[in-house]
Design a protein around this motif. Structure first.
Motif, short mmCIF file in Angstrom:
data_model
loop_
_atom_site.label_atom_id
_atom_site.label_comp_id
_atom_site.label_asym_id
_atom_site.label_seq_id
_atom_site.Cartn_x
_atom_site.Cartn_y
_atom_site.Cartn_z
N UNK A 28 0.83 -1.20 0.00
CA UNK A 28 0.00 0.00 0.00
C UNK A 28 0.88 1.26 0.00
N UNK A 29 1.88 1.29 0.88
CA UNK A 29 2.77 2.45 0.95
C UNK A 29 3.58 2.59 -0.35
N UNK A 30 4.07 1.46 -0.89
CA UNK A 30 4.88 1.49 -2.12
C UNK A 30 4.06 2.02 -3.30
N UNK A 31 2.80 1.62 -3.37
CA UNK A 31 1.95 2.10 -4.47
C UNK A 31 1.74 3.61 -4.33
N UNK A 32 1.47 4.04 -3.11
CA UNK A 32 1.24 5.48 -2.89
C UNK A 32 2.48 6.29 -3.26
N UNK A 38 0.65 12.10 -8.92
CA UNK A 38 -0.72 12.31 -9.40
C UNK A 38 -1.56 12.96 -8.30
N UNK A 39 -2.14 14.11 -8.63
CA UNK A 39 -2.96 14.82 -7.64
C UNK A 39 -4.35 14.22 -7.56
N UNK A 40 -4.88 14.19 -6.37
CA UNK A 40 -6.30 13.87 -6.19
C UNK A 40 -6.64 12.39 -6.08
N UNK A 41 -5.65 11.50 -6.13
CA UNK A 41 -5.98 10.07 -5.99
C UNK A 41 -6.40 9.80 -4.54
N UNK A 42 -7.42 8.94 -4.39
CA UNK A 42 -7.85 8.58 -3.04
C UNK A 42 -7.71 7.07 -2.88
N UNK A 43 -7.17 6.65 -1.74
CA UNK A 43 -6.86 5.23 -1.53
C UNK A 43 -7.74 4.61 -0.46
N UNK A 44 -8.00 3.33 -0.67
CA UNK A 44 -8.75 2.59 0.33
C UNK A 44 -8.28 1.15 0.26
N UNK A 52 -8.21 2.53 -5.74
CA UNK A 52 -7.73 3.90 -5.92
C UNK A 52 -8.79 4.66 -6.70
N UNK A 53 -9.29 5.71 -6.09
CA UNK A 53 -10.27 6.55 -6.79
C UNK A 53 -9.52 7.53 -7.67
N UNK A 54 -9.86 7.54 -8.96
CA UNK A 54 -9.06 8.30 -9.94
C UNK A 54 -9.30 9.81 -9.90
N UNK A 55 -10.50 10.20 -9.56
CA UNK A 55 -10.84 11.64 -9.56
C UNK A 55 -10.36 12.36 -10.82
N UNK A 56 -10.59 11.76 -11.95
CA UNK A 56 -10.27 12.42 -13.22
C UNK A 56 -8.87 12.16 -13.77
N UNK A 57 -7.99 11.47 -13.01
CA UNK A 57 -6.65 11.17 -13.53
C UNK A 57 -6.73 10.14 -14.67
N UNK A 58 -5.78 10.24 -15.60
CA UNK A 58 -5.74 9.35 -16.75
C UNK A 58 -5.19 7.97 -16.38
N UNK A 61 -1.77 6.59 -17.98
CA UNK A 61 -0.48 7.08 -17.49
C UNK A 61 -0.14 6.40 -16.16
N UNK A 62 -1.17 6.22 -15.35
CA UNK A 62 -0.96 5.56 -14.05
C UNK A 62 -0.51 4.11 -14.25
#
Ligand code: ATP
Ligand code: MG
Length: 394
Positions: A28-32, A38-44, A52-58, A61-62
């Motif tokens: 989890x930490x390594x992925x973050x 990338x701005x705005x990603x949300x993790x759970x 990972x909630x994308x919130x508009x990220x492409x 690229x991720x």
């Protein structure tokens, strides 16, 4: 498709019993860390998944970054909807219409037992809706489109892909090793494979100035910079090897020079590894590749250390190693023409079946122990760090 989330599966980790918690936390930490830009990603995270909630990220690229995270078994781009059958049908149809003219199958999984439809009826309802509103046909044995629906308490995830990740274990869960790093193609790949197995490493490099140039050292630093994509910080030990090499050439038959030199490399690596609390030696040897990598040679060379020596490339073909070096982007650096200590002192006819007695006989002729102590004492230590950060000289 407007994906809303990435769903990540742990894979091999699921077999690790009580270590599981640490493994998942590390992954989890390594992925973050890998996705920090990338701005705005949300993790759970939960028992068997990370979302990972994308919130508009492409997502494309991720994807490139995620493919370099070890311990990640597979992942999918998904659309999350409410736990509402009509909404699930609607988004499923959207997936189907992106795959017009093909055969499909619906595979639902009801994780939320309060959802009023069991998996089979979700399958039937959704498939019926797609059949009615598109040209797709059902094929349960050989579908082109496998539409997956996971109903969980917090929402339903719909997706049609599973991208294979790097696999292995999350970096940092397996302890530390010492990587013997030349400027060649093989050893950086060995380092990558060790990281993939969850181990971190420090690197040791043998330099023979003035026979080898500063450019050879730059090459090693550049290789390590590339490798910090996987391991954020790598400690490099540069060993001044010239005096010891000259002593070998003065005291032994030329055909034994490489064997003796490698015995010295192993001895020094062993000492530095112990001092640094590393638990194994790693190198890029591959069975049969050169004279010093026959089983006879390995026996005689390995005899000087009791540490485990791990050779991740032992059974790899050179072409496969090259493919891997291209994948991790070290190949172009490795083929730069600067000479290494081995190539400069290379004898014309190295023994392929060296004898241990003979090695010991040559080694008795000079005080190699104090030369080794000098090598260890006079080593230069550099920390190579990820990205634009400057190297830190100790
Ligand atoms: P190549 O792609 O040319 O085979 P290599 O790095 O494998 O490069 P070899 O001569 O086959 O070079 O050496 C076998 C292994 O020994 C290397 O993979 C590396 O782990 C170790 N080694 C060789 N030379 C050095 C060196 N100068 N410093 C540190 N380790 C070395
Ligand atoms: Mg090699």
């Amino acid at each position: 498709m407007e994906y809303t989330h990435i769903l990540i599966r742990y894979g091999e980790l699921t077999t690790k019993g009580k270590n599981r918690k640490t493994f998942i936390a590390t992954l989890y930490e390594n992925i973050k860390r890998k996705l920090y830009m990338f701005n705005g990603l949300e993790y759970e995270k939960n028992y068997d998944r990370i979302f990972i909630k994308l919130n508009g990220n492409n997502p494309d690229i991720i994807k490139k970054e995620l493919n370099l995270v070890s311990g990640l078994y597979s992942y999918s781009f998904v659309v999350k909807v409410e736990n509402d059958l009509d909404k699930i049908k609607e988004i499923s149809l959207k997936f189907a219409l992106e795959n017009e003219e093909r055969k499909f199958k619906v595979k639902a999984h009801r994780n939320d037992k309060s959802f009023p439809y069991v998996s089979d009826s979700i399958n039937r309802e959704v498939a019926g809706y797609i059949l009615k509103n598109s040209k797709l046909r059902v094929d349960v044995h050989n579908p082109d489109l496998l539409l997956q629906i996971e109903v969980r308490p917090e929402g339903t995830y719909v997706f049609d892909n599973a991208i294979k990740g790097l696999g292995g274990y999350p970096l940092g869960v397996g302890g530390e090793a010492m990587l013997m790093l030349s400027g060649g193609i093989d050893s950086p790949v060995a380092g990558f494979l060790i990281n993939k197995r969850g181990l971190t490493y420090q690197a040791i490099h043998f330099a023979s100035p003035p026979y080898t140039s500063e450019k050879a050292i730059d090459k090693v630093k550049d290789l390590l910079k590339k490798l910090t994509v996987f391991q954020k910080e790598i400690k490099l030990h540069i060993i001044p090897f010239t005096d010891l090499q000259v002593a070998i050439y003065d005291n032994a038959d030329e055909s034994y020079a490489i064997t003796l030199m490698r015995r010295m490399m192993y001895r020094i690596s062993d000492l530095v590894a112990r001092e640094e609390k590393c638990l194994a030696l790693i190198n890029g040897e591959s069975i049969g590749q050169v004279a010093s990598q026959t089983l006879e040679s390995m026996n005689v060379i390995n005899e000087v250390t009791t540490m485990p020596v791990i050779r991740p490339l032992a059974c790899y073909d050179k072409l496969d190693i090259i493919d891997l070096s291209q994948m991790i982007d070290t190949y172009e650096i490795s083929i730069r023409p600067h000479q290494d200590c081995c190539t400069i002192f290379e004898p014309k006819n190295p023994v392929t079946k060296p004898k241990l007695d003979k090695c010991k006989e040559y080694e008795e002729k000079f005080d190699f122990e104090s030369l080794i102590v000098e090598c260890v004492k006079n080593r230069e230590i550099i920390k190579i760090k990820f990205a634009e950060e400057k190297d830190e000289y100790l």
